[in-house]
Design an enzyme around this catalytic site. Structure first.
Site, PDB file in Angstrom:
ATOM      1  CG  ASN A 106       0.053  42.466 -28.850  1.00 10.26           C
ATOM      2  OD1 ASN A 106       0.465  43.627 -29.161  1.00 10.26           O
ATOM      3  ND2 ASN A 106       0.303  41.540 -29.222  1.00 10.26           N
ATOM      4  CD  GLU A 125      -1.171  35.842 -27.324  1.00 13.99           C
ATOM      5  OE1 GLU A 125      -2.071  36.475 -26.946  1.00 13.99           O
ATOM      6  OE2 GLU A 125      -0.318  36.048 -27.760  1.00 13.99           O
TER       7      GLU A 125
END
Ligand code: PEP
Length: 252
Positions: free
Chosen positions: A9, A167
């Protein structure tokens, strides 16, 4: 066995030239790896250029977010169909930065997820608790809420197009990763929840990525946990060498 899946990302980083340099280097280093699914998620402005480099390679491209309409008067938004048009096969949804800075709620994310899945794009759906929530022993209840509300109304068959990324917010961009035991505990909880809600097979086959300060130094230990099936990587994916080392650590 679930095939490991590692995604980078890039967040709001990399102008077009920088993105091209990164992805060309990455292609040189991991272009022949077939044992791990590899995805890069550049910013929107670099998607077209990156796509031309990745054509006919083993590296897929994803977006970092998208909207829940095909087209129309939604200034500043990008549709899943536009992402597919530019070469994306994936999008991230529900990243904690979207939840935190752009007020994306569980309900809104559920609407987006349901819409995106009708378009053919696959989704990395992010969940995770804040430090405060962990310290108050709320990790499991937060994960349960984010998953049950986020995945509401999905059918078990939809889950073959979904990956969950655990996460913990306190581990993102902080340099402080969850311990392998903490990651395993959360992943096992998520898998059990998916099995209960969507059936044994859906839970058993669901890839669950860990994200939060993954680095070449900690990747091997984290991926060796039973329910850790790959990574969503922020900072360390901005450098081809370190991202490649993480990918290589995931080769079974
Ligand atoms: C992320 O933002 O998805 C992430 C995991 O970031 P980092 O690897 O930098 O902690």
């Amino acid at each position: 066995m679930i095939k490991p899946i590692v995604a980078g990302n890039w967040k709001m980083n990399k102008k077009i030239n920088e993105a091209l340099e990164l992805v060309n280097n990455l292609k040189k280093i991991v272009g022949n790896i077939t044992e791990v699914d590899i995805i890069v998620c550049p910013p929107y402005t670099a998607l077209h250029s990156v796509s031309s480099v990745l054509k006919n390679t083993n590296i897929e491209m994803g977006a970092q977010n998208c909207y829940l309409k095909e087209s129309g008067a939604f200034t500043g938004e990008i549709s899943p169909q536009m992402l597919i048009d530019v070469g994306c096969t994936w999008t991230i949804l529900g990243h904690s930065e979207r939840r935190q800075y752009f007020n994306e709620t569980d309900t809104f994310l559920n609407q987006k997820l349901k819409y995106v899945l009708t378009t053919g794009l696959k989704v990395m759906f992010c969940v995770g608790e804040t430090l405060e929530e962990r310290e108050e022993n709320l990790t499991e209840s937060v994960l349960r809420r984010q998953i049950l509300e986020g995945l509401r109304d999905l059918q078990p068959s939809d889950l073959c197009k979904v990956v969950i990324a655990y996460e913990p917010v306190w581990a993102i961009g902080t340099g402080k990763n969850a311990t392998p035991e903490q990651a395993q505990e959360a992943h096992a909880f998520i898998r059990a929840l998916i099995k209960k809600e969507f059936g044994e097979d859906a839970g058993k086959n669901l890839p669950i990525q860990y994200g939060g300060s993954v680095k070449p130094e900690n990747a091997k230990e984290l991926i060796s946990q039973e329910d850790v099936n790959g990574f969503l990587v922020g900072g360390a994916s901005l450098n081809a060498e370190s991202f490649a080392q993480i990918i290589k650590a995931c080769i079974p």
